[in-house]
Design a protein around this motif. Structure first.
Motif, mmCIF file in Angstrom:
data_model
loop_
_atom_site.group_PDB
_atom_site.id
_atom_site.type_symbol
_atom_site.label_atom_id
_atom_site.label_comp_id
_atom_site.label_asym_id
_atom_site.label_seq_id
_atom_site.Cartn_x
_atom_site.Cartn_y
_atom_site.Cartn_z
ATOM 1 N N GLY A 43 -11.596 107.898 -14.329
ATOM 2 C CA GLY A 43 -10.661 106.796 -14.111
ATOM 3 C C GLY A 43 -9.731 106.591 -15.287
ATOM 4 O O GLY A 43 -8.527 106.346 -15.103
ATOM 5 N N LEU A 44 -10.259 106.691 -16.500
ATOM 6 C CA LEU A 44 -9.423 106.523 -17.698
ATOM 7 C C LEU A 44 -8.391 107.646 -17.815
ATOM 8 O O LEU A 44 -7.248 107.398 -18.223
ATOM 9 N N LEU A 45 -8.782 108.854 -17.436
ATOM 10 C CA LEU A 45 -7.844 109.970 -17.464
ATOM 11 C C LEU A 45 -6.711 109.740 -16.459
ATOM 12 O O LEU A 45 -5.530 109.914 -16.783
ATOM 13 N N ILE A 46 -7.060 109.317 -15.257
ATOM 14 C CA ILE A 46 -6.055 109.028 -14.230
ATOM 15 C C ILE A 46 -5.143 107.903 -14.705
ATOM 16 O O ILE A 46 -3.922 107.965 -14.556
ATOM 17 N N TYR A 47 -5.740 106.872 -15.296
ATOM 18 C CA TYR A 47 -4.957 105.748 -15.816
ATOM 19 C C TYR A 47 -3.983 106.219 -16.900
ATOM 20 O O TYR A 47 -2.811 105.819 -16.904
ATOM 21 N N ALA A 48 -4.455 107.053 -17.821
ATOM 22 C CA ALA A 48 -3.602 107.538 -18.913
ATOM 23 C C ALA A 48 -2.413 108.332 -18.365
ATOM 24 O O ALA A 48 -1.278 108.155 -18.828
ATOM 25 N N VAL A 49 -2.661 109.167 -17.373
ATOM 26 C CA VAL A 49 -1.575 109.942 -16.764
ATOM 27 C C VAL A 49 -0.597 109.000 -16.061
ATOM 28 O O VAL A 49 0.629 109.147 -16.189
ATOM 29 N N ALA A 50 -1.132 108.005 -15.350
ATOM 30 C CA ALA A 50 -0.277 107.025 -14.665
ATOM 31 C C ALA A 50 0.589 106.272 -15.665
ATOM 32 O O ALA A 50 1.782 106.033 -15.422
ATOM 33 N N MET A 51 0.020 105.901 -16.801
ATOM 34 C CA MET A 51 0.793 105.185 -17.824
ATOM 35 C C MET A 51 1.851 106.085 -18.458
ATOM 36 O O MET A 51 2.951 105.625 -18.791
ATOM 37 N N ALA A 52 1.536 107.361 -18.607
ATOM 38 C CA ALA A 52 2.538 108.295 -19.142
ATOM 39 C C ALA A 52 3.733 108.369 -18.192
ATOM 40 O O ALA A 52 4.890 108.366 -18.640
ATOM 41 N N PHE A 53 3.456 108.412 -16.895
ATOM 42 C CA PHE A 53 4.558 108.414 -15.931
ATOM 43 C C PHE A 53 5.315 107.088 -15.960
ATOM 44 O O PHE A 53 6.539 107.066 -15.821
ATOM 45 N N LEU A 54 4.603 105.980 -16.153
ATOM 46 C CA LEU A 54 5.281 104.684 -16.249
ATOM 47 C C LEU A 54 6.253 104.679 -17.426
ATOM 48 O O LEU A 54 7.403 104.252 -17.290
ATOM 49 N N VAL A 55 5.815 105.148 -18.565
ATOM 50 C CA VAL A 55 6.678 105.200 -19.743
ATOM 51 C C VAL A 55 7.887 106.087 -19.453
ATOM 52 O O VAL A 55 9.024 105.722 -19.773
ATOM 53 N N TYR A 56 7.663 107.231 -18.832
ATOM 54 C CA TYR A 56 8.770 108.132 -18.489
ATOM 55 C C TYR A 56 9.765 107.432 -17.565
ATOM 56 O O TYR A 56 10.977 107.499 -17.781
ATOM 57 N N VAL A 57 9.250 106.767 -16.536
ATOM 58 C CA VAL A 57 10.130 106.096 -15.565
ATOM 59 C C VAL A 57 10.912 104.970 -16.237
ATOM 60 O O VAL A 57 12.119 104.838 -16.024
ATOM 61 N N ILE A 58 10.248 104.163 -17.047
ATOM 62 C CA ILE A 58 10.933 103.060 -17.736
ATOM 63 C C ILE A 58 12.033 103.610 -18.639
ATOM 64 O O ILE A 58 13.157 103.105 -18.647
ATOM 65 N N ARG A 59 11.725 104.660 -19.388
ATOM 66 C CA ARG A 59 12.735 105.239 -20.282
ATOM 67 C C ARG A 59 13.879 105.871 -19.501
ATOM 68 O O ARG A 59 15.028 105.780 -19.901
ATOM 69 N N THR A 60 13.554 106.513 -18.389
ATOM 70 C CA THR A 60 14.578 107.196 -17.602
ATOM 71 C C THR A 60 15.489 106.195 -16.892
ATOM 72 O O THR A 60 16.710 106.347 -16.897
ATOM 73 N N LEU A 61 14.897 105.168 -16.280
ATOM 74 C CA LEU A 61 15.704 104.174 -15.569
ATOM 75 C C LEU A 61 16.362 103.184 -16.528
ATOM 76 O O LEU A 61 17.362 102.554 -16.180
ATOM 77 N N GLY A 62 15.777 103.034 -17.702
ATOM 78 C CA GLY A 62 16.361 102.157 -18.712
ATOM 79 C C GLY A 62 16.560 100.745 -18.202
ATOM 80 O O GLY A 62 15.645 100.130 -17.651
ATOM 81 N N ARG A 63 17.774 100.247 -18.315
ATOM 82 C CA ARG A 63 18.077 98.854 -17.971
ATOM 83 C C ARG A 63 17.965 98.557 -16.480
ATOM 84 O O ARG A 63 18.000 97.401 -16.077
ATOM 85 N N PHE A 64 17.819 99.575 -15.649
ATOM 86 C CA PHE A 64 17.701 99.359 -14.205
ATOM 87 C C PHE A 64 16.242 99.207 -13.755
ATOM 88 O O PHE A 64 15.984 98.907 -12.598
ATOM 89 N N TRP A 65 15.282 99.440 -14.667
ATOM 90 C CA TRP A 65 13.871 99.386 -14.273
ATOM 91 C C TRP A 65 13.379 97.940 -14.260
ATOM 92 O O TRP A 65 13.510 97.222 -15.256
ATOM 93 N N THR A 66 12.816 97.513 -13.128
ATOM 94 C CA THR A 66 12.205 96.186 -13.000
ATOM 95 C C THR A 66 11.034 96.269 -12.035
ATOM 96 O O THR A 66 10.884 97.251 -11.300
ATOM 97 N N PHE A 67 10.221 95.216 -12.031
ATOM 98 C CA PHE A 67 9.145 95.109 -11.043
ATOM 99 C C PHE A 67 9.718 94.846 -9.652
ATOM 100 O O PHE A 67 9.108 95.167 -8.654
ATOM 101 N N LYS A 68 10.877 94.231 -9.635
ATOM 102 C CA LYS A 68 11.491 93.814 -8.372
ATOM 103 C C LYS A 68 12.610 94.783 -7.994
ATOM 104 O O LYS A 68 12.974 95.657 -8.771
#
Length: 171
Positions: free
Chosen positions: A73-98
């Protein structure tokens, strides 16, 4: 008890993304952006929070021990968080929860976004909540919430597809 504490810590790792989302939302609104699917977004956030809470409570009540499932579970979580960081950085100012469309919205065409249509949902959110179920072994409380989560998530994807197609002809 340790499993519950681990899950609390993992939940707290989401605080920075909430702060980033809030800041981006405020800027988008100030710039004349529009939110779509408000009810769906609220439901999605509530259900995801309920998944966190229910798996944490289950882990404490059942005193789920650390085992191979924890590390998986921790490994899956770490990979998911890595993708989150990538998505936030890639979308930049357009990234939101909504779901917002900014007046000056740009279509992001990074390689990952071309390969996976909605990487934030399929490579971050779904694996993240699954990791909570794996770590806590809380399948009995997780399953019904996960079904509701998927329904709201797929509705969100449908709404997002509609808005992006309206905004961008090449989408």
């Amino acid at each position: 008890m340790i499993t519950g504490i681990i899950l609390i810590v993992l939940t707290l790792f989401r605080v920075p993304s909430a702060i980033i989302s809030g800041r981006n939302e405020a800027k988008i609104i100030a710039g004349g952006g529009v939110e779509y699917g408000q009810t769906n977004s609220k439901l999605l956030i509530v259900v995801q929070f309920l998944i966190y809470i229910s798996t944490i409570v289950y882990a404490f009540v059942m005193d789920v021990p650390i085992g191979a499932h924890t590390y998986i579970g921790l490994l899956i979580y770490a990979v998911a968080m890595a993708f989150l960081v990538y998505v936030i950085r890639t979308l930049g100012r357009f990234w939101t929860f909504k779901l917002y469309i900014a007046k000056d919205h740009e279509l992001i065409e990074s390689p990952l976004f071309k390969f996976v249509r909605h990487p934030n949902y399929f490579l971050n959110i779904i694996p993240e909540v699954l990791s909570f179920a794996i770590i806590s072994k809380a399948w009995i409380v997780f399953a019904p919430l996960f079904i509701l989560h998927l329904l709201t998530l797929f509705n969100r994807i449908r709404l997002e597809e509609k808005m992006m197609k309206q905004k961008f002809r090449q989408y």
